[in-house]
Design an enzyme around this catalytic site. Structure first.
Site, PDB file in Angstrom:
ATOM      1  N   CYS A   1      99.985   6.662  38.445  1.00 54.27           N
ATOM      2  CA  CYS A   1     101.062   7.617  38.714  1.00 54.27           C
ATOM      3  C   CYS A   1     101.544   7.463  40.151  1.00 54.27           C
ATOM      4  CB  CYS A   1     100.551   9.046  38.491  1.00 54.27           C
ATOM      5  SG  CYS A   1     101.660  10.294  39.178  1.00 54.27           S
ATOM      6  N   HIS A  17     103.484  14.371  36.488  1.00 52.97           N
ATOM      7  CA  HIS A  17     102.933  14.941  37.726  1.00 52.97           C
ATOM      8  C   HIS A  17     103.829  16.093  38.191  1.00 52.97           C
ATOM      9  CE1 HIS A  17     100.273  14.185  41.301  1.00 52.97           C
ATOM     10  NE2 HIS A  17     101.095  15.114  41.742  1.00 52.97           N
ATOM     11  N   HIS A  48     106.229  18.015  39.996  1.00 48.74           N
ATOM     12  CA  HIS A  48     107.122  17.663  41.104  1.00 48.74           C
ATOM     13  C   HIS A  48     108.531  18.151  40.849  1.00 48.74           C
ATOM     14  CE1 HIS A  48     108.121  14.528  38.174  1.00 48.74           C
ATOM     15  NE2 HIS A  48     109.238  14.331  38.842  1.00 48.74           N
ATOM     16  N   SER A  93     110.667  11.916  34.884  1.00 55.38           N
ATOM     17  CA  SER A  93     110.197  10.536  34.780  1.00 55.38           C
ATOM     18  C   SER A  93     108.679  10.473  34.773  1.00 55.38           C
ATOM     19  CB  SER A  93     110.753   9.741  35.960  1.00 55.38           C
ATOM     20  OG  SER A  93     110.375  10.364  37.176  1.00 55.38           O
TER      21      SER A  93
HETATM   22  P1  H2U Z   1     112.319  13.055  38.165  1.00 52.16           P
HETATM   23  O1  H2U Z   1     111.042  13.034  37.413  1.00 52.16           O
HETATM   24  O2  H2U Z   1     112.996  14.415  38.156  1.00 52.16           O
HETATM   25  O3  H2U Z   1     113.238  11.934  37.769  1.00 52.16           O
HETATM   26  O4  H2U Z   1     111.987  12.800  39.724  1.00 52.16           O
HETATM   27  C1  H2U Z   1     111.219  11.719  40.155  1.00 52.16           C
HETATM   28  C2  H2U Z   1     111.935  11.005  41.259  1.00 52.16           C
HETATM   29  O5  H2U Z   1     111.003  10.151  41.910  1.00 52.16           O
HETATM   30  C3  H2U Z   1     113.077  10.090  40.805  1.00 52.16           C
HETATM   31  O6  H2U Z   1     114.289  10.578  41.350  1.00 52.16           O
HETATM   32  C4  H2U Z   1     111.650   9.011  42.393  1.00 52.16           C
HETATM   33  C5  H2U Z   1     112.718   8.713  41.357  1.00 52.16           C
HETATM   34  O7  H2U Z   1     113.824   8.082  41.956  1.00 52.16           O
HETATM   35  N1  H2U Z   1     110.678   7.949  42.601  1.00 52.16           N
HETATM   36  C6  H2U Z   1     110.421   7.502  43.882  1.00 52.16           C
HETATM   37  O8  H2U Z   1     111.064   7.942  44.829  1.00 52.16           O
HETATM   38  N2  H2U Z   1     109.451   6.556  44.085  1.00 52.16           N
HETATM   39  C7  H2U Z   1     108.738   5.973  43.082  1.00 52.16           C
HETATM   40  O9  H2U Z   1     107.852   5.180  43.339  1.00 52.16           O
HETATM   41  C8  H2U Z   1     109.080   6.281  41.688  1.00 52.16           C
HETATM   42  C9  H2U Z   1     110.003   7.428  41.449  1.00 52.16           C
HETATM   43 ZN    ZN Z   2     100.025  11.964  39.350  1.00 48.45          ZN
END
Ligand code: H2U
Ligand code: ZN
Length: 334
Positions: free
Chosen positions: A46, A159, A161, A156
């Protein structure tokens, strides 16, 4: 209520069609079981877990509480640039801003509903600190704090967030709601949402839960089946104006609401939630009241969702279950 009526969304100026007589129509859609909950507290795969290398090549620290980082794939980029098209048929403007990700806890298995009110309070404190920091930037005109929860809403990653997007121009939804609130304030000399809250507290039938500082209710004009609006009893324009007891009160309401949602269909309830606050151009915006919207997609089970398609896309939102019934069901679960 037995016949269709249209209700006015005072925050957007849109109408919504409520058709309670349709609830009894035959339904042959699926109603599958909820997926088992993931109880893994740390997942090395993750990218939001502590100590893990993110997709962008940066390693997360061994964070203990709330952790904020710049989104590795931001939709907005910093730095003001000139760039206005002069073609009246193809209108575009440069848009500066930045995107951050906020991890609520290092515990991968948690959701807001699984966190204690005290833990949620630390998230509220972080949202507030982020709002203050970003609002102070001259190029930032609006800060949107939100969370996509669950695969169904496009999250996505499980976790716990959320996200923070800060940008130069006030985005559509917030312009519409600000215009409506300003018009009410100019006509009535009080904020729209304090007048509305007083009316709802008097009626009682759409209240989900309340404490001394905050109230959660299903708005009279709700479009999503179990939509909720979280309102402060004292009209403030942003998270930064909340007192410590109000921050604790907000955390308590977020805890009770998300737990009620999880109990409704015995599933980790998906939703999009987020806060609307004043634009951050430095003006006072006394007509605006801080509030949170919850837009959950589920309609009748863990897998049967409401689709905003057909008539909704071409005409207006429509619902069968009345907001009063939805509120009663959630209230019984708080
Ligand atoms: P969502 O689950 O709401 O999509 O938010 C997760 C965000 O995390 C997503 O906008 C970012 C994605 O661009 N992200 C990172 O900044 N770094 C990562 O390694 C993977 C995901
Ligand atoms: Zn996690």
């Amino acid at each position: 209520m037995s016949r269709p009526e249209r209700r006015l969304n005072l925050l957007t100026g849109d109408w919504v069609l409520v058709s309670p007589q349709r609830v009894s129509r035959p339904w042959q859609g699926a109603a599958s079981e909820a997926a088992p909950r993931d109880r893994v507290t740390h997942d090395p795969a993750c990218y939001l877990c502590a100590g893990v290398m993110r997709a962008g090549g940066v390693r997360n620290p061994e964070y203990k509480g709330v952790y904020v980082f710049d989104n590795d794939y931001p939709a907005l980029l910093p730095g003001l640039t000139e760039g206005v098209s002069d073609d009246p048929l193809l209108v575009a403007q440069a848009e500066a801003g930045l995107c951050r990700v906020i991890c609520y806890s290092p515990d991968h298995s948690l959701t807001m509903a699984g966190m204690s009110p005290r833990e949620i309070e630390t998230v509220v404190e972080t949202w507030t600190a982020q709002f203050v920091e970003l609002a102070a930037r001259p190029e930032i005109g609006a800060v949107t704090v939100f969370e996509n929860r669950g695969e169904m809403m496009g999250a996505s990653n499980p976790h716990p967030h959320g996200q923070i997007w800060a940008q130069q121009h006030v985005p559509n939804e917030q312009v519409r709601e600000a215009d409506q609130q300003r018009a009410w304030f100019e006509t009535h000399g009080q904020t729209l949402l304090s007048a509305y809250l007083a009316r709802e507290l008097q009626a009682g039938e759409r209240i989900i839960c309340a404490n001394e500082t905050f109230v959660a209710l299903v708005p009279f004009w709700a479009a999503w089946p179990f939509e909720a609006l979280v309102l402060p009893r004292r009209s403030v324009t942003g998270l930064d104006e909340l007192t410590p007891p109000e921050r604790a009160g907000l955390a308590d309401i977020l805890s009770r609401l998300t737990r009620a949602y999880d109990r409704l269909f015995e599933v980790s309830f998906p939703y999009t939630m987020g806060f609307h606050q004043r634009p951050t151009d430095g003006a006072a915006h006394p007509h605006i009241t801080l509030h949170a919207h919850f837009y959950p997609p589920l309609l009748r089970s863990a897998s049967v969702r409401k689709f905003m398609v057909g008539y909704e896309m071409l005409a207006m939102p429509q619902r069968d279950l009345t907001p009063e019934e939805a509120a009663a069901r959630l209230r019984d679960l708080t």
